[in-house]
Motif scaffolding. Structure first.
Motif, PDB file in Angstrom:
ATOM      1  N   PRO A 277       5.574  -6.647   1.318  1.00 31.80           N
ATOM      2  CA  PRO A 277       4.217  -6.312   2.054  1.00 31.80           C
ATOM      3  C   PRO A 277       4.429  -6.847   3.441  1.00 31.80           C
ATOM      4  O   PRO A 277       5.234  -7.490   3.805  1.00 31.80           O
ATOM      5  N   LEU A 278       3.489  -6.307   4.475  1.00 32.49           N
ATOM      6  CA  LEU A 278       3.611  -6.314   5.632  1.00 32.49           C
ATOM      7  C   LEU A 278       3.642  -7.973   6.158  1.00 32.49           C
ATOM      8  O   LEU A 278       4.425  -8.404   6.927  1.00 32.49           O
TER       9      LEU A 278
ATOM     10  N   HIS B  24       3.116  -1.528  -4.250  1.00 33.18           N
ATOM     11  CA  HIS B  24       3.557  -0.074  -4.152  1.00 33.18           C
ATOM     12  C   HIS B  24       2.154   0.902  -4.785  1.00 33.18           C
ATOM     13  O   HIS B  24       2.239   2.097  -4.251  1.00 33.18           O
ATOM     14  N   GLU B  25       1.847   0.588  -5.964  1.00 31.30           N
ATOM     15  CA  GLU B  25       0.691   1.123  -6.534  1.00 31.30           C
ATOM     16  C   GLU B  25      -0.506   1.430  -5.634  1.00 31.30           C
ATOM     17  O   GLU B  25      -0.877   2.485  -5.185  1.00 31.30           O
ATOM     18  N   TRP B  26      -1.152   0.611  -4.840  1.00 28.72           N
ATOM     19  CA  TRP B  26      -2.035   0.625  -3.878  1.00 28.72           C
ATOM     20  C   TRP B  26      -1.605   1.467  -2.655  1.00 28.72           C
ATOM     21  O   TRP B  26      -2.355   2.155  -2.179  1.00 28.72           O
ATOM     22  N   ASP B  27      -0.359   1.303  -2.455  1.00 31.41           N
ATOM     23  CA  ASP B  27       0.146   2.027  -1.266  1.00 31.41           C
ATOM     24  C   ASP B  27       0.201   3.560  -1.499  1.00 31.41           C
ATOM     25  O   ASP B  27      -0.216   4.329  -0.797  1.00 31.41           O
TER      26      ASP B  27
ATOM     27  N   ASN C  90      -3.162   0.089   8.655  1.00 35.39           N
ATOM     28  CA  ASN C  90      -3.239   0.632   7.660  1.00 35.39           C
ATOM     29  C   ASN C  90      -2.721  -0.230   6.403  1.00 35.39           C
ATOM     30  O   ASN C  90      -3.300  -0.480   5.378  1.00 35.39           O
ATOM     31  N   ALA C  91      -1.543  -1.040   6.700  1.00 40.35           N
ATOM     32  CA  ALA C  91      -0.944  -1.797   5.717  1.00 40.35           C
ATOM     33  C   ALA C  91      -1.754  -3.014   5.514  1.00 40.35           C
ATOM     34  O   ALA C  91      -1.863  -3.436   4.443  1.00 40.35           O
TER      35      ALA C  91
END
Length: 311
Positions: free
Chosen positions: A97-98, A180-183, A299-300
């Motif tokens: 993640p970021l 990944h899923e929310w992404d 966005n991240a």
């Protein structure tokens, strides 16, 4: 011939995958790469030493003028690395993640005219690309998404109880690990209007972090359900989309799309490394201003907040 001068900050398993993919799949007669590494350890690099030009051991040692810097060190160090290396390049590939959840509300002192791309490799896979290009959002009524996997089998040769995923202080937990899923969901459907969540520890896994995260999100004209867990003994990674005319399953685990009402299957015969390579190709197109940034820092950050059930 174009030569990209790049640097990896941290050389763990994901960095090694990227380095091998760059040298084996992106380098050719027209493009070459000179790769440096900024490391915290002076132990001999395994697997990728032959590809590393220079090794550095502090931020101050790192020279200016890199074509790209890859932030692939532990998540807790991402925020610090981005700020300290902001002048060393105009292009940054930031592994997901970021940042650590504790850094969500920090104010990034960065030059917004630069390229900061946050990794989201499943977006570049054939299943999600197909859905992005072919799905009629106006016909979607509901979405059910799941990623169920067994943490001890992620790295069978390692003790999962000491892993990043198992430790609170390392920023682990299923909600972050499976970001990944929310992404890809926000890539397909955007940010929801409301989100409700339960993050909990329910299994007998010997970990400090949550092993299950359940979300319900509301959009203007549809609802979304998301299930993430560490304890599923049979791996499942899929999105089920209920439309006016069909029920569509995007099976990411097996790289197929199924239209249940039409009895139609599209098989992409893709492997994990294929979409990792596609993401790297995309990033270097971004550097060359050939594509737009599909996962910027703002966005991240929104996606990271969603993992915690926040907007």
């Amino acid at each position: 011939m174009k030569n990209y001068k790049i640097c990896f900050v941290g050389v763990g398993s994901i960095a090694k995958r990227h380095i091998k993919n760059i040298k084996k799949h992106l380098e050719n007669d027209d493009v070459t790469f000179t790769i440096d590494a900024l490391r915290s350890s002076k132990r001999v690099l395994k697997d990728v030493k032959e590809y590393i030009n220079n090794e550095y051991y502090s931020y101050d040692e790192l020279p200016l003028g890199y074509d790209a810097i890859f932030i692939t060190n532990p998540t807790k160090l991402h925020y610090e690395s981005l700020e300290k290396l902001n002048n060393n390049s105009d292009n940054f590939f930031i592994e997901k993640p970021l940042v650590d959840v504790s850094d969500i509300n920090n104010k990034f002192k960065l030059d917004l005219n630069k390229n900061y791309y946050v990794a989201g490799p499943i977006r570049h896979g054939s299943v999600i690309k197909y859905l992005k290009e072919n799905l009629n959002l106006d016909s979607v009524n509901s979405i059910r998404c799941i990623c169920s996997t067994y943490l001890p089998l992620w790295h069978p040769d390692e003790d999962y109880t000491t892993s990043y995923s198992a430790k609170k202080e390392l920023g682990g937990g299923v909600s972050i690990d499976l970001i990944h899923e929310w992404d890809y969901l926000t890539h397909l459907f955007g940010i929801p209007n409301e989100v409700f969540s339960i993050l909990d520890k329910v299994s007998n896994l010997d970990i400090e972090t949550e092993d299950i995260s359940i979300y319900i999100a509301k959009y203007d004209n549809m609802l979304l359900e998301l299930h993430l867990d560490y304890f599923g003994r049979f791996p499942i990674r899929e999105i089920m989309i209920f439309t006016d005319d069909d029920t569509i399953i995007g099976d990411i685990q097996n790289n197929v799309v199924k239209y249940l009402n039409q009895d139609k299957i599209i098989d992409f015969s893709e492997k994990r490394n294929d979409y990792q390579i596609e993401e790297l190709k995309y990033f270097f197109k971004l550097i060359n201003n050939e594509v737009d940034n599909i996962n910027s820092i703002p966005n991240a950050l929104k996606i990271l907040k969603l993992t915690q059930g926040e907007l």
